[in-house]
Design a protein around this motif. Structure first.
Motif, short mmCIF file in Angstrom:
data_model
loop_
_atom_site.label_atom_id
_atom_site.label_comp_id
_atom_site.label_asym_id
_atom_site.label_seq_id
_atom_site.Cartn_x
_atom_site.Cartn_y
_atom_site.Cartn_z
N ARG A 173 0.75 -1.01 0.11
CA ARG A 173 0.05 0.14 0.12
C ARG A 173 0.82 1.48 -0.14
NH1 ARG A 173 -5.49 -0.48 -1.17
NH2 ARG A 173 -6.07 -2.38 -0.51
N LEU A 174 2.01 1.25 0.78
CA LEU A 174 2.76 2.22 0.81
C LEU A 174 3.54 2.74 -0.62
CD1 LEU A 174 4.33 2.02 4.33
CD2 LEU A 174 2.55 3.53 3.73
N THR A 175 3.81 1.60 -1.11
CA THR A 175 4.57 1.62 -2.60
C THR A 175 3.68 2.35 -3.28
OG1 THR A 175 5.79 -0.63 -2.02
CG2 THR A 175 5.51 0.12 -4.36
N ARG A 176 2.35 2.01 -3.57
CA ARG A 176 1.38 2.63 -4.40
C ARG A 176 1.35 4.18 -4.18
NH1 ARG A 176 -3.94 -0.54 -5.28
NH2 ARG A 176 -3.97 0.63 -6.71
N LEU A 177 1.97 4.73 -3.34
CA LEU A 177 1.95 6.28 -2.86
C LEU A 177 3.02 6.85 -3.89
CD1 LEU A 177 1.24 6.47 0.88
CD2 LEU A 177 -0.30 6.70 -1.00
N GLY A 178 3.87 6.12 -4.46
CA GLY A 178 4.77 6.55 -5.48
C GLY A 178 6.08 7.27 -4.92
N PRO A 180 9.90 7.48 -3.27
CA PRO A 180 11.40 6.76 -3.63
C PRO A 180 11.14 5.32 -2.73
CG PRO A 180 11.82 9.15 -3.21
CD PRO A 180 10.18 8.86 -2.78
N PRO A 181 11.75 4.21 -3.31
CA PRO A 181 11.82 3.00 -2.74
C PRO A 181 12.54 2.99 -1.35
CG PRO A 181 12.27 2.78 -4.99
CD PRO A 181 12.24 4.12 -4.91
N TRP A 182 13.81 3.72 -1.21
CA TRP A 182 14.28 3.94 -0.06
C TRP A 182 13.29 4.60 1.36
CZ3 TRP A 182 15.16 8.30 2.30
CH2 TRP A 182 15.12 9.48 1.69
N LEU A 186 11.69 2.80 4.67
CA LEU A 186 11.92 3.59 5.82
C LEU A 186 10.79 3.75 6.49
CD1 LEU A 186 15.14 5.88 5.46
CD2 LEU A 186 14.85 3.75 6.56
N ALA A 187 9.64 4.42 5.81
CA ALA A 187 8.46 4.79 6.33
C ALA A 187 7.61 3.28 6.83
CB ALA A 187 7.54 5.43 5.22
N HIS A 188 7.81 2.26 5.92
CA HIS A 188 7.26 1.03 6.37
C HIS A 188 7.73 0.35 7.70
CE1 HIS A 188 6.85 -3.72 5.41
NE2 HIS A 188 5.67 -3.23 6.11
N LEU A 189 9.08 0.42 7.94
CA LEU A 189 9.49 -0.17 9.10
C LEU A 189 9.41 0.89 10.31
CD1 LEU A 189 13.01 -1.37 7.55
CD2 LEU A 189 10.96 -2.63 8.29
N SER A 190 9.10 2.09 10.09
CA SER A 190 8.80 2.93 11.01
C SER A 190 7.30 2.93 11.62
CB SER A 190 8.88 4.82 10.37
OG SER A 190 10.23 4.76 10.19
N ALA A 236 8.83 13.00 7.13
CA ALA A 236 9.76 13.19 5.96
C ALA A 236 8.87 12.64 4.83
CB ALA A 236 11.18 12.59 5.93
N PHE A 237 8.33 11.37 5.05
CA PHE A 237 7.49 10.66 3.94
C PHE A 237 6.27 11.20 3.62
CE2 PHE A 237 4.24 7.45 2.90
CZ PHE A 237 5.26 6.63 1.82
N ALA A 238 5.43 12.06 4.59
CA ALA A 238 4.52 12.90 4.27
C ALA A 238 4.84 14.33 3.53
CB ALA A 238 3.55 13.33 5.54
#
Length: 245
Positions: A173-178, A180-182, A186-190, A236-238
């Protein structure tokens, strides 16, 4: 349905290097024709969409949105990973851009994670006293505070279960937000850490002597500081999405 004709016309645009066109479900549950393009430089998605107008394509074949991406997601075999494509823009927003946190489809994600998360939470609850003997003993706590603490222990286990569930089911789901992969990783693990950390953290704290400064410092840096870092990563992700959306 194939969209080779639409993709062929997109590739005629001088700024389009790669593209893929797909029917993508929107949050309103209506499928929209969306074009994802990798450009050779700065390009206006709205201008690219206008480029497809008649006589190039009839109106029914023109994508409702054009989304510029840094690269097209690929599977291990090199094919376009359509599950990894960013979500389309919402109705009423300008063509192009990237998904926002509100586009995650949280209801679906919650349903997918619910069963394993509850099972993991149950295991956590049943094993707490074995892993941290005495940490949940509230026999000396007067009413009604004892009940409040018992409720806290249940919530911590549920949060831990959701964190582990998100570890296995949330990254797509996070990947579909477009992003950068790195940054997505980080956001996923956070998110996983922000949900899962409370169960072990609280149990370690309850058993740590108040004057055991070495252990107290280890807990602060191992949990509190890393939780702050995880929160900063999500900011940072947002912000990255707001700047590039």
């Amino acid at each position: 349905m194939a969209y080779e004709d639409v993709e062929a016309e997109l590739l005629r645009h001088p700024a389009v290097r790669e593209c893929v066109v797909a029917k993508i479900p929107t949050p309103a549950r209506k499928a929209s024709l969306v074009a994802y393009v990798v450009t050779t430089g700065e390009a206006d998605p709205a201008e690219i969409r206008a480029f497809l107008s008649a006589p190039r394509l009839r109106s029914g074949r023109i994508p409702q949105a054009v989304i510029a991406v840094e690269s097209l997601p690929r599977t291990g075999s090199g094919e376009v990973d359509r599950e990894g494509l960013p979500l389309p823009v919402l109705p009423g927003r300008a063509a192009g851009g990237k998904g926002s946190l509100s586009d995650l489809g949280g209801g679906t994600l919650t349903v997918v994670m619910l069963v394993p998360a509850l099972l993991i939470a149950l295991v956590a609850f049943l094993t707490t006293d074995s892993l941290w003997p005495g940490s949940t003993n509230v026999s000396a706590v007067p009413h009604p505070w004892a009940g409040l603490f018992r409720g806290l222990y249940v919530v911590e286990c549920l949060s831990f279960g959701l964190g582990i569930g998100f570890l296995f089911f949330g990254r797509g789901r996070l990947t579909r937000l477009g992003r950068p992969p790195w940054l997505t990783t980080l956001a996923h693990l956070s998110i996983v850490w922000l949900l899962a950390a409370w169960w072990p953290q609280d149990n370690f704290y309850r058993l740590a002597a108040k004057t055991d400064w070495g252990r107290q410092a280890a807990l602060v840096y191992g949990f509190n500081v890393t939780l702050m870092i995880a929160a900063a990563v999500l900011v940072a992700f947002a912000v990255r999405g707001d700047r590039e959306g």
